[in-house]
Design an enzyme around this catalytic site. Structure first.
Site, PDB file in Angstrom:
ATOM      1  N   THR A  65     -12.318  37.103   5.916  1.00 32.59           N
ATOM      2  CA  THR A  65     -11.563  36.210   5.262  1.00 32.59           C
ATOM      3  C   THR A  65     -12.330  34.834   5.112  1.00 32.59           C
ATOM      4  O   THR A  65     -12.897  34.271   5.881  1.00 32.59           O
ATOM      5  CB  THR A  65     -10.212  35.760   5.887  1.00 32.59           C
ATOM      6  OG1 THR A  65      -9.521  36.920   5.757  1.00 32.59           O
ATOM      7  CG2 THR A  65      -9.639  34.813   4.930  1.00 32.59           C
ATOM      8  N   LYS A  99      -5.536  36.882  -0.636  1.00 31.62           N
ATOM      9  CA  LYS A  99      -5.389  36.589   0.810  1.00 31.62           C
ATOM     10  C   LYS A  99      -4.972  35.069   0.988  1.00 31.62           C
ATOM     11  O   LYS A  99      -4.113  34.919   2.142  1.00 31.62           O
ATOM     12  CB  LYS A  99      -6.755  36.908   1.376  1.00 31.62           C
ATOM     13  CG  LYS A  99      -6.806  36.627   2.784  1.00 31.62           C
ATOM     14  CD  LYS A  99      -6.122  37.715   3.866  1.00 31.62           C
ATOM     15  CE  LYS A  99      -6.288  37.290   5.546  1.00 31.62           C
ATOM     16  NZ  LYS A  99      -5.255  37.946   6.044  1.00 31.62           N
ATOM     17  N   LYS A 121      -7.726  28.178  10.422  1.00 30.03           N
ATOM     18  CA  LYS A 121      -8.594  28.589   9.476  1.00 30.03           C
ATOM     19  C   LYS A 121      -8.246  28.883   7.945  1.00 30.03           C
ATOM     20  O   LYS A 121      -8.820  28.409   6.954  1.00 30.03           O
ATOM     21  CB  LYS A 121      -9.638  29.842  10.112  1.00 30.03           C
ATOM     22  CG  LYS A 121     -10.821  30.241   9.224  1.00 30.03           C
ATOM     23  CD  LYS A 121     -11.210  31.637   9.529  1.00 30.03           C
ATOM     24  CE  LYS A 121     -11.615  32.302   8.347  1.00 30.03           C
ATOM     25  NZ  LYS A 121     -11.980  33.631   8.747  1.00 30.03           N
TER      26      LYS A 121
HETATM   27  P1  NAD Z   1     -13.959  38.153  15.476  1.00 27.10           P
HETATM   28  O1  NAD Z   1     -14.607  36.703  15.875  1.00 27.10           O
HETATM   29  O2  NAD Z   1     -13.408  39.052  16.648  1.00 27.10           O
HETATM   30  O3  NAD Z   1     -15.395  38.954  15.019  1.00 27.10           O
HETATM   31  C1  NAD Z   1     -16.389  38.568  14.249  1.00 27.10           C
HETATM   32  C2  NAD Z   1     -17.774  39.204  14.613  1.00 27.10           C
HETATM   33  O4  NAD Z   1     -18.778  38.680  13.894  1.00 27.10           O
HETATM   34  C3  NAD Z   1     -17.808  38.584  16.043  1.00 27.10           C
HETATM   35  O5  NAD Z   1     -18.268  39.561  17.099  1.00 27.10           O
HETATM   36  C4  NAD Z   1     -19.285  37.895  15.835  1.00 27.10           C
HETATM   37  O6  NAD Z   1     -20.326  37.890  16.958  1.00 27.10           O
HETATM   38  C5  NAD Z   1     -19.912  38.543  14.594  1.00 27.10           C
HETATM   39  N1  NAD Z   1     -20.756  37.632  13.914  1.00 27.10           N
HETATM   40  C6  NAD Z   1     -20.695  36.249  13.745  1.00 27.10           C
HETATM   41  N2  NAD Z   1     -21.914  35.766  13.061  1.00 27.10           N
HETATM   42  C7  NAD Z   1     -22.759  37.059  12.745  1.00 27.10           C
HETATM   43  C8  NAD Z   1     -23.695  37.154  12.146  1.00 27.10           C
HETATM   44  N3  NAD Z   1     -24.586  36.035  11.539  1.00 27.10           N
HETATM   45  N4  NAD Z   1     -24.342  38.530  12.051  1.00 27.10           N
HETATM   46  C9  NAD Z   1     -23.581  39.522  12.855  1.00 27.10           C
HETATM   47  N5  NAD Z   1     -22.457  39.434  13.215  1.00 27.10           N
HETATM   48  C10 NAD Z   1     -22.116  38.112  13.478  1.00 27.10           C
HETATM   49  O7  NAD Z   1     -13.226  38.177  14.300  1.00 27.10           O
HETATM   50  P2  NAD Z   1     -12.234  39.060  13.695  1.00 27.10           P
HETATM   51  O8  NAD Z   1     -10.787  38.852  14.518  1.00 27.10           O
HETATM   52  O9  NAD Z   1     -12.781  40.436  13.849  1.00 27.10           O
HETATM   53  O10 NAD Z   1     -11.988  38.750  12.234  1.00 27.10           O
HETATM   54  C11 NAD Z   1     -13.020  38.978  11.269  1.00 27.10           C
HETATM   55  C12 NAD Z   1     -12.534  38.552   9.952  1.00 27.10           C
HETATM   56  O11 NAD Z   1     -11.310  39.418   9.690  1.00 27.10           O
HETATM   57  C13 NAD Z   1     -12.098  36.799   9.975  1.00 27.10           C
HETATM   58  O12 NAD Z   1     -12.805  36.567   8.608  1.00 27.10           O
HETATM   59  C14 NAD Z   1     -10.849  37.009   9.934  1.00 27.10           C
HETATM   60  O13 NAD Z   1     -10.062  35.888   9.343  1.00 27.10           O
HETATM   61  C15 NAD Z   1     -10.134  38.268   9.448  1.00 27.10           C
HETATM   62  N6  NAD Z   1      -8.991  38.776   9.665  1.00 27.10           N
HETATM   63  C16 NAD Z   1      -8.556  38.718  11.092  1.00 27.10           C
HETATM   64  C17 NAD Z   1      -7.600  39.180  11.358  1.00 27.10           C
HETATM   65  C18 NAD Z   1      -7.064  39.290  12.822  1.00 27.10           C
HETATM   66  O14 NAD Z   1      -5.881  39.667  13.142  1.00 27.10           O
HETATM   67  N7  NAD Z   1      -8.013  39.485  13.802  1.00 27.10           N
HETATM   68  C19 NAD Z   1      -6.575  39.743  10.343  1.00 27.10           C
HETATM   69  C20 NAD Z   1      -7.200  39.733   8.971  1.00 27.10           C
HETATM   70  C21 NAD Z   1      -8.186  39.243   8.735  1.00 27.10           C
END
Ligand code: NAD
Length: 295
Positions: free
Chosen positions: A91, A166, A241
């Site tokens: 997102t 979204k 966010k």
């Molecule tokens: P998270 O922080 O658990 O995972 C993100 C991962 O990306 C981390 O492991 C981090 O180390 C990695 N990362 C960051 N920068 C990086 C880079 N330059 N190269 C490689 N890896 C990198 O977050 P999440 O909960 O998995 O969410 C991911 C996305 O999904 C977000 O954009 C969030 O808004 C969206 N989202 C999350 C949920 C939820 O319930 N968690 C629901 C819908 C959407």
């Protein structure tokens, strides 16, 4: 298919695992090597994003924000195989999505923005809803992958339409959660039983997902983070966010979204308190109950 998967966090890891368990050859990368190592039972793990993206039919990103997405895109687009596909499921803001889409087209690749709804449980069970922006024929080609990771796929329109959907959805979610919590706080003050309020509202014109499915008070309605000490779920920091993305999109387009602006400010204050940032976003009930109008 040969798939590179970049960003193996709470969402990315189970999505990548589901693709691997369905028989695809998946190579993952995460800047946090512990996250990548935790997936080694199911995926090959690369040392760099470029290694994960080289010679793949499809690269999927699941990253925390637009800055990370742009940084990864700058690294991997030049090494991606010609005519391969770049699917971003993070997102992020509309501008970054459009900038990355331009890079993808300029490099002769195909791209989709495909943010998700359904949380970690949806990612784990392969029942996410995907909101997709980009060309319909690219989506059609990649549908077998979406079918593994998700239960519903909605083609929302051209580039960035998935992100737009979204952002608009989560703007409603933030506002309705605040409204639902305020109505419970008022009911408490008026001596109205919480279960009775739920019984009325969940079957009346005030109903919403925040009340019916994700009720923010304990022991009322279906199981929700309120029944688990407000462990997320969907954290207050993430809601902030997403409301910030809505706030930016509204400012950029000069759209009158006053309620969204207020929800943005309310979650900004809430998520800035260290004791709340990593609680579920429905814990805003406690903040509302702990503050008075005159304070
Ligand atoms: P998270 O922080 O658990 O995972 C993100 C991962 O990306 C981390 O492991 C981090 O180390 C990695 N990362 C960051 N920068 C990086 C880079 N330059 N190269 C490689 N890896 C990198 O977050 P999440 O909960 O998995 O969410 C991911 C996305 O999904 C977000 O954009 C969030 O808004 C969206 N989202 C999350 C949920 C939820 O319930 N968690 C629901 C819908 C959407």
């Amino acid at each position: 298919m040969k798939i590179g998967f970049i960003g193996l966090g709470n969402m990315g890891a189970p999505m990548a695992r589901n693709l691997a368990h369905a028989g695809h050859s998946v190579t993952g990368f995460d800047v946090n090597f512990d996250k990548a190592r935790a997936c080694q039972d199911s995926l090959a793990v690369a040392n760099t994003a470029t290694d994960a993206a080289t010679s793949q039919d499809v690269v999927i990103t699941m990253l925390p924000n637009g800055t990370a997405l742009h940084q990864v895109a700058v690294e991997i687009v030049p090494v991606m195989m010609s005519s391969s596909c770049f699917i971003d499921c993070s997102t992020v803001d509309i501008q970054t999505t459009k900038r990355v889409a331009e890079m993808i087209v300029a490099a002769g690749l195909y791209g989709l923005d495909a943010p998700v709804s359904g949380g970690v449980s949806g990612a784990t069970t392969g029942t996410l809803t995907f909101m997709v922006g980009g060309a319909a024929n690219t989506l059609e080609l990649l549908m077998p992958l979406f079918d593994i990771m998700g239960g519903r796929v909605i083609h929302c329109g051209d580039v960035a339409a998935g992100q737009a959907a979204k952002i608009c959805n989560n703007m409603i979610l933030g506002a309705t959660m605040i409204a639902t919590c305020e109505s419970f706080a008022l009911a408490d003050q008026l001596g109205l039983d919480r279960q009775r309020l739920f019984d009325v509202v969940s079957t009346s014109s005030g109903s919403s997902w925040s009340m019916n499915t994700y009720c923010p008070v304990p022991d009322v309605g279906p199981q929700s983070p309120a029944d688990n000490d407000y462990l997320p779920g969907f954290s207050a920091a993430m809601m902030f966010k997403d409301l910030a993305l809505a706030h930016d999109a509204a400012s950029m387009t000069n759209t009158n979204t006053r309620l969204c602006m207020l929800a943005f400010q309310i979650y900004q204050q809430f998520a800035s308190k260290p004791e709340y940032a990593e609680q579920d976003f429905s814990a805003i009930l406690n903040e509302i109950k702990n503050t008075s109008l005159k304070a």
